[in-house]
Design a protein around this motif. Structure first.
Motif, short mmCIF file in Angstrom:
data_model
loop_
_atom_site.label_atom_id
_atom_site.label_comp_id
_atom_site.label_asym_id
_atom_site.label_seq_id
_atom_site.Cartn_x
_atom_site.Cartn_y
_atom_site.Cartn_z
N TRP A 147 -2.83 13.61 -2.40
CA TRP A 147 -2.30 12.27 -2.19
C TRP A 147 -3.30 11.23 -2.67
N LYS A 187 -3.98 6.92 -2.50
CA LYS A 187 -3.58 5.65 -1.94
C LYS A 187 -3.77 4.57 -3.01
N ASN A 199 0.85 -1.18 0.00
CA ASN A 199 0.00 0.00 0.00
C ASN A 199 0.89 1.23 0.00
N ARG A 232 1.19 5.60 -0.64
CA ARG A 232 0.60 6.92 -0.82
C ARG A 232 1.46 7.68 -1.82
#
Length: 64
Positions: free
Chosen positions: A46, A48, A35, A37
């Motif tokens: 930003w 994800k 994961n 950002r």
């Protein structure tokens, strides 16, 4: 969650584990997903994403 990279669409690969006596058993080689950002210049925020580690190395070349 599916095990697919959201940028490159990389998926699991089918392969074999081979023993010393050359007996083959099927195995699945999953993608190393992380994961992450990431800063989007276009959206100015930003984002994800679930990204493969090979893609993380080349994010500057992709220009997201």
């Amino acid at each position: 969650m599916s095990k697919i990279c959201q940028i490159s669409n990389r998926q699991a690969n089918n392969g074999y584990t081979i023993s010393h006596s050359h007996i083959r058993n099927k195995k699945k080689q999953n993608v190393n997903l992380q994961n992450k950002r990431i800063w989007s210049v276009k959206r100015n925020c930003w984002i994800k994403l679930r990204v493969a580690t090979k893609i993380i190395k080349s994010l500057d070349k992709i220009n997201i």
